[in-house]
Design a protein around this motif. Structure first.
Motif, PDB file in Angstrom:
ATOM      1  N   LEU A 156      39.139  41.924  36.944  1.00 18.42           N
ATOM      2  CA  LEU A 156      39.473  43.334  36.813  1.00 18.42           C
ATOM      3  C   LEU A 156      38.038  44.063  36.715  1.00 18.42           C
ATOM      4  O   LEU A 156      37.301  43.871  35.959  1.00 18.42           O
ATOM      5  CB  LEU A 156      40.250  43.487  35.525  1.00 18.42           C
ATOM      6  N   THR A 157      37.988  45.168  37.786  1.00 16.49           N
ATOM      7  CA  THR A 157      36.672  45.534  37.763  1.00 16.49           C
ATOM      8  C   THR A 157      36.624  46.844  37.237  1.00 16.49           C
ATOM      9  O   THR A 157      35.561  47.409  36.611  1.00 16.49           O
ATOM     10  CB  THR A 157      35.949  45.652  39.330  1.00 16.49           C
ATOM     11  N   GLU A 158      37.826  47.644  37.230  1.00 15.49           N
ATOM     12  CA  GLU A 158      37.632  49.052  36.824  1.00 15.49           C
ATOM     13  C   GLU A 158      39.122  49.442  36.173  1.00 15.49           C
ATOM     14  O   GLU A 158      40.074  48.756  36.575  1.00 15.49           O
ATOM     15  CB  GLU A 158      37.674  49.911  38.104  1.00 15.49           C
ATOM     16  N   ILE A 159      39.133  50.165  35.087  1.00 14.76           N
ATOM     17  CA  ILE A 159      40.523  50.739  34.410  1.00 14.76           C
ATOM     18  C   ILE A 159      40.320  51.890  34.611  1.00 14.76           C
ATOM     19  O   ILE A 159      39.442  52.657  33.941  1.00 14.76           O
ATOM     20  CB  ILE A 159      40.588  50.211  33.052  1.00 14.76           C
ATOM     21  N   LEU A 160      41.253  52.715  35.359  1.00 14.57           N
ATOM     22  CA  LEU A 160      41.114  54.105  35.682  1.00 14.57           C
ATOM     23  C   LEU A 160      41.995  54.758  34.895  1.00 14.57           C
ATOM     24  O   LEU A 160      41.724  56.266  34.525  1.00 14.57           O
ATOM     25  CB  LEU A 160      41.449  54.417  37.167  1.00 14.57           C
ATOM     26  N   VAL A 161      43.032  54.374  34.252  1.00 17.31           N
ATOM     27  CA  VAL A 161      43.747  54.981  33.353  1.00 17.31           C
ATOM     28  C   VAL A 161      43.660  54.425  31.976  1.00 17.31           C
ATOM     29  O   VAL A 161      44.271  53.347  31.922  1.00 17.31           O
ATOM     30  CB  VAL A 161      45.374  54.945  33.959  1.00 17.31           C
ATOM     31  N   PRO A 162      43.419  54.983  30.897  1.00 12.93           N
ATOM     32  CA  PRO A 162      43.071  54.379  29.648  1.00 12.93           C
ATOM     33  C   PRO A 162      44.623  54.172  28.981  1.00 12.93           C
ATOM     34  O   PRO A 162      45.365  55.023  29.338  1.00 12.93           O
ATOM     35  CB  PRO A 162      42.260  55.561  28.854  1.00 12.93           C
ATOM     36  N   GLU A 163      44.655  53.117  28.178  1.00  8.25           N
ATOM     37  CA  GLU A 163      45.821  52.835  27.544  1.00  8.25           C
ATOM     38  C   GLU A 163      46.234  54.264  26.614  1.00  8.25           C
ATOM     39  O   GLU A 163      45.406  55.193  26.036  1.00  8.25           O
ATOM     40  CB  GLU A 163      45.957  51.711  26.671  1.00  8.25           C
ATOM     41  N   VAL A 176      46.841  55.172  41.256  1.00  2.16           N
ATOM     42  CA  VAL A 176      45.920  53.770  40.793  1.00  2.16           C
ATOM     43  C   VAL A 176      45.478  53.903  39.565  1.00  2.16           C
ATOM     44  O   VAL A 176      44.932  54.858  38.969  1.00  2.16           O
ATOM     45  CB  VAL A 176      44.458  53.759  41.743  1.00  2.16           C
ATOM     46  N   ILE A 177      45.896  52.718  38.895  1.00  4.24           N
ATOM     47  CA  ILE A 177      45.523  52.749  37.285  1.00  4.24           C
ATOM     48  C   ILE A 177      44.306  51.625  37.171  1.00  4.24           C
ATOM     49  O   ILE A 177      43.792  51.586  36.056  1.00  4.24           O
ATOM     50  CB  ILE A 177      46.695  52.160  36.571  1.00  4.24           C
TER      51      ILE A 177
END
Lengths: 337, 448
Positions: B55-62, B72-73
């Motif tokens: 997992l390189t990137e989380i674009l939408v925070p929890e 794209v999340i």
């Protein structure tokens, strides 16, 4: 809501069959009323005064009369289209029933229901249903209403062995067992679903076994013996009234007449019918027991005469009562709001 | 690099909340691992990884709400990369291809109701969804009458397959909010039997498609008993649930039953469009002593409308509502087709044609008076329904118009209906099968 943990398939012992002299005399009179009423209905059908479908109950009288003994005010009854006996058993007026058969305004449904569709809120009779098996789900719902209101009323739900093959009957066994509803399922196994014998219609012919997948107690009963019916009925009704859920009774019975009035009766022999009448008739055997109990011939004859007179009065009423007013065509479609 | 997209959890979901990430940036992800939890108004579900990698990137925070389907999340770096196209969840290929359900503008829009109707003025309003309106109607009626109860599949512990009954088990307990097994024929008969003995069931069908298993009990037992008993015994019962086409669920789950039930004497048939319709008419249906078929629409459940706050707010059964005044043509619709009719009216206005839009609200008894009054003014009529054309509601409306105001007609009546085929699954075919505003515009323009 979990299924009943009680996996009892059948009670261990048959309940004792007994009625007092007066009880049996009453049962005899009520069975005889149904018999004579149905004979009269058959006659009126023959003269064209009754039309459409007319399913006679002759032969099966012990079932409803024995079961009715187990009820109290507030209990409910529902059945199929072979319903004249059930209505008389609940105490509905033979005049109103016969006038419905002739399609007159004095009938229980004002002439709009006919043989298969009569009701009496007052007597706890919920029909009279023409679709085979439909009344089993409805009866389960009447039991549900008792459960919902948390009263101790019980609903007797009658159906034939033919209906017992319907999917919704099994759905109802499951629902009633799941919710522990006070419903006595009563299969009136008269051996012929119209012209199809039970052996030709049902892979497992011991219908009392049908209760076991749901852990519902059940019993096979000699439905030609009003004492046996009453004894089994008391056990079943007590079970339901105690909140233990439904109970299944298979009444082994027999109809002497055709499925309906228009039945060529090619599916069984005359000898079979005669043998059943001669050896197992519920009215003859009750009469014999009464005689053994010391009821005099004269007393029985007096009773026979009074029953005949009631039936004749019903037939007279049913012919004298006017046809419904044409305006009735449009009433009772909806409750006006 | 692989994009991880916001998945759709149901055919009608357009957005949801990203409740929780269960993986962090830098974590190794294997196929089948739970990546995140997603919430909608109906359900909470887990998002499973399809591909392997880091997992390189989380674009939408929890905690993010209103995350659009297909956004794209997160991104994954690994072997076996798939193209973006391949990763898209099936039903939601692109928002433009299924505008009925996916257009966020439609989902969020607050439909404002014109004031030009003769019905009672109920004063102050507040915004609520059709879903909330249905729940409120049931809750207030159940508080007022202990004989009213809710029964159906998943209505209690699951809180409703479409979350209409959320919270009701907590308030009313298991004797009044009752889960059934999947046994429509049996439990429908059971509910009708309970109604014959004086209770007032609200029976929820998970969808009306499943009610076909029980239609004998609805017609032969519920609708006819009052007549057959000479008025002695009837059934005060509401059969409710989603009707019509949802989205991408194909033939057995997409069908309008308005015409089926409206055919039968002994039934009332209601098909609400707005949240106010839903609340006011469901309350009336529950109180009605007759069997009532209450046809909801899944796609409308999440739509918001203004609903009167007045605690006595209720609508009369059998009264249509003029949603938009016009003088050149009358467009008659019900349920979600009111949206289609209003959009068509808007488009027609741009072309100089003034369309009146009637929201039927009740199909049976049909509000003949409102229809006839309108057509006498406009001289032209188009019916719009999702159901099939043959013996449909449009047929009845047109027959009614011809019988009552033939001499006022300036053109033959027209109908816009669903196409006369079982509902296809493919997105393009499904769109072709259901009435669009353009169809209504075309039908109207033929008049001029």
């Amino acid at each position: 809501m979990a299924a009943s943990p009680d996996k009892t398939k059948k009670p261990n012992r048959k309940p004792a069959a007994a009625m007092s002299r007066d009880e049996l005399l009453g049962a005899y009179e009520r069975m005889l009323l149904i018999r004579r009423f149905e004979e009269k209905a058959g006659q009126l059908y023959g003269t064209g005064l009754i039309a459409g479908f007319c399913h006679l109950y002759i032969g099966q009288e012990a079932v409803v009369i024995g079961m009715q003994h187990c009820l109290k005010d507030g209990d409910e009854v529902i059945t199929s289209y072979r319903d004249h006996g059930h209505m008389l058993a609940t105490g509905m007026d033979p005049k109103g029933v016969m006038a419905e058969l002739t399609g007159r305004s004095g009938g229980y449904s004002k002439g709009k229901g006919g043989s298969m569709h009569m009701f009496s809120k007052e007597k706890g009779f919920f029909g009279g249903h023409g679709i085979v098996g439909a009344q089993v789900s409805l009866g389960t719902g009447i039991g549900f209403s008792n459960w919902y209101r948390q009263n101790d009323a019980v609903c007797l739900t009658y159906f034939g062995e033919g209906a017992s093959n319907q999917g919704q009957v099994y759905e109802s066994y499951n629902l009633a067992s799941l919710f522990k509803l006070p419903v006595v399922f009563i299969i009136e196994n008269n051996r012929y679903a119209m012209g199809t014998s039970i052996e030709r219609a049902t892979a497992s012919t011991d219908l009392s076994h049908n209760a076991s997948p749901w852990g519902m107690p059940s019993m096979a009963v000699d439905g030609m013996d009003v004492l046996a019916v009453k004894a089994a009925g008391e056990q079943a009704v007590a079970h339901c009234r105690a909140g233990k859920g439904p109970f299944l009774l298979e009444m082994k019975t027999y109809r002497y007449r055709g499925h309906s009035m228009s039945d060529p009766a090619k599916y069984r022999t005359r000898e079979e019918v005669q043998k059943m009448r001669a050896e197992h008739d519920c009215i003859d055997s009750a009469r014999k027991k009464l005689e053994e109990m010391g009821v005099s011939e004269a007393e029985l004859r007096k009773l026979d005469d009074s029953v005949k007179a009631r039936v004749q009065a019903a037939a007279d009423f049913a012919q004298a009562s006017p046809e419904p007013d044409p305006s009735e065509l449009y009433t009772n479609v909806l409750v006006e709001t | 690099m692989t994009d991880i997209l916001m998945p759709a959890l149901s055919p009608t979901m357009t957005e949801g909340k990203l409740a929780k990430w269960l993986k962090d940036v830098g974590d190794e992800v294997k196929s089948g691992d739970i990546l995140a939890e997603i919430e909608t108004d109906k359900a909470t579900m887990e998002v499973e990884a399809v591909d392997e990698g880091t997992l390189t990137e989380i674009l939408v925070p929890e905690g993010s709400e209103g995350v659009a389907v297909n956004a794209v999340i997160a991104r994954l770096n690994g072997d076996g990369e798939q193209t973006k196209e391949e990763l898209k969840p099936g039903p939601q290929t692109s928002p433009t291809e299924t505008p009925r359900t996916n257009a966020p503008a439609q989902q969020k829009r607050t439909n404002t109701t014109p004031k030009e109707t003769v019905e009672k003025e109920w004063g102050k309003t507040r915004t609520m969804t059709v879903r909330e309106a249905l729940r409120e109607a049931m809750v207030v009626e159940m508080r007022a009458d202990k004989d009213v109860f809710l029964i159906g599949e998943e209505v209690a512990q699951y809180q409703g397959a479409y979350k209409i009954s959320q919270g009701m088990l907590d308030e009313f307990g298991p004797r009044r909010v009752i889960d059934t097994p999947i046994t429509e024929h049996g439990f429908t008969g059971m509910a009708v039997g309970a109604a014959m003995n004086g209770l007032k069931p609200i029976l929820e069908f998970m969808t009306f498609n499943f009610a076909m298993q029980a239609i004998d009990q609805i017609i032969n037992s519920a609708a006819k008993t009052l007549y057959m008993s000479g008025g002695q015994m009837g059934a005060s019962i509401v059969f409710r649930g989603p009707n019509g086409a949802a989205a991408r669920v194909a033939a057995q789950h997409s069908q309008c039953y308005a015409s089926w039930y409206s055919h039968c004497p002994g039934l009332k048939v209601i098909a609400p469009w707005s949240a106010a319709d839903a609340k006011g008419l469901l309350r009336a249906a529950i109180r009605d002593p007759n069997p009532v078929i209450f046809l909801e629409h899944e796609i409308l459940y999440g739509h918001s409308f203004e609903v009167p706050e007045d605690e006595d707010f209720i609508l009369p059964i059998g009264k249509a509502k003029v949603e938009r005044r016009g003088s050149d043509v009358t467009i008659i619709a019900f349920s979600i087709m009111v949206d289609v009719a209003l959009k068509a009216a808007e488009a027609l206005a741009d072309q100089g044609i003034s369309a009146e839009v009637i929201n039927l609200r009740t199909i049976r008894p049909l509000d003949v008076e409102t229809i006839v009054e309108s057509v006498k003014t406009t001289g032209r009529v188009v019916s719009v329904e999702e159901g099939w054309p043959f013996a449909g509601i449009g047929s009845e409306i047109i027959a009614t118009v011809v019988e009552h105001c033939f001499d006022w007609l300036d053109a033959p009546p027209a109908r816009v209906t669903g196409v006369d085929v079982p509902m296809p699954y493919a997105a393009n075919l499904e769109k072709l099968a259901l009435p669009q505003p353009g169809w209504v515009v075309d039908a109207v323009k033929k008049f001029f």
